[in-house]
Design an enzyme around this catalytic site. Structure first.
Site, PDB file in Angstrom:
ATOM      1  N   HIS A  62       0.846  -1.192   0.000  1.00  0.00           N
ATOM      2  CA  HIS A  62       0.000   0.000   0.000  1.00  0.00           C
ATOM      3  C   HIS A  62       0.885   1.247   0.000  1.00  0.00           C
ATOM      4  O   HIS A  62       1.992   1.236   0.534  1.00  0.00           O
ATOM      5  CB  HIS A  62      -0.889   0.024   1.237  1.00  0.00           C
ATOM      6  N   GLU A  64       0.794   3.978   1.709  1.00  0.00           N
ATOM      7  CA  GLU A  64       1.190   4.457   3.035  1.00  0.00           C
ATOM      8  C   GLU A  64       2.348   3.647   3.606  1.00  0.00           C
ATOM      9  O   GLU A  64       3.289   4.210   4.174  1.00  0.00           O
ATOM     10  CB  GLU A  64       0.021   4.370   4.028  1.00  0.00           C
ATOM     11  N   CYS A  92      -6.882   2.207   5.001  1.00  0.00           N
ATOM     12  CA  CYS A  92      -7.541   0.980   5.457  1.00  0.00           C
ATOM     13  C   CYS A  92      -7.084   0.678   6.890  1.00  0.00           C
ATOM     14  O   CYS A  92      -6.257   1.399   7.453  1.00  0.00           O
ATOM     15  CB  CYS A  92      -7.175  -0.179   4.533  1.00  0.00           C
ATOM     16  N   CYS A  95      -3.192   0.141   7.175  1.00  0.00           N
ATOM     17  CA  CYS A  95      -2.408   1.373   7.056  1.00  0.00           C
ATOM     18  C   CYS A  95      -2.673   2.322   8.219  1.00  0.00           C
ATOM     19  O   CYS A  95      -1.741   2.962   8.715  1.00  0.00           O
ATOM     20  CB  CYS A  95      -2.692   2.039   5.722  1.00  0.00           C
TER      21      CYS A  95
END
Length: 167
Positions: A62, A64, A92, A95
């Site tokens: 991801h 992040e 999410c 993260c």
């Protein structure tokens, strides 16, 4: 005077969100969902990341998490206590948890994520009082551009998937 300060703050937030959007566009170019992130310290970008889940074939890629890893290497510490994260889509649960663990004090988001967001849409992991760190959260910076990018991506994906089924 206060209004000028708020306008400058908004312009600064927009400047860094535009950098996150540039990262999101890199994700699209690689066939991934357009999510981009930058981490800022002392008014300078110290890390950038974009979604690479499909490219790397892993849930962990991801935007992040990629940016947090780069920022930690840059500052030489896992604690990012004097940084601000700018991200095009609300994080999410994975993260949001990583952001809390990294002690990032503030996150600025473009678009909220009604299906998986954990900074207020579904859950708010940033403000759990039992945790030893809470995260200041701001959203809606360049929201239409961030959400439009996502809508366009998924619209094209649905068309592509429909065409594949018809073959």
């Amino acid at each position: 005077m206060e209004n000028d300060k708020n306008n400058a703050h908004t312009k600064l937030d927009e400047r860094f969100m535009r950098e996150a959007i540039k990262q999101a566009k890199k994700a699209v170019a690689n066939g991934d969902v357009p999510i981009g992130c930058v981490i800022v310290r002392d008014g300078k970008i110290i890390a950038r990341g974009y979604n690479k889940r499909n490219a790397r074939k892993t849930t962990l890629a991801h935007a992040e998490l990629i940016a947090i890893e780069k920022a930690s290497k840059k500052v030489g510490d896992w604690r990012l206590e004097d940084c601000v994260m700018y991200i095009t889509l609300e994080p999410c649960q994975m993260c949001a948890g990583a952001i809390v663990q990294a002690r990032i004090p503030k996150v600025v988001v473009g678009a909220m994520n009604k299906k998986a967001g954990c900074a207020g849409s579904i859950l708010n992991l940033f403000q759990v009082e039992a945790f030893n760190h809470q995260v200041e959260f701001e959203h809606g910076v360049l929201e239409s551009e961030c959400s439009g990018m996502l809508s366009e991506f998924f619209k094209k994906l649905r068309v592509r998937n429909k065409e594949c089924k018809e073959l």
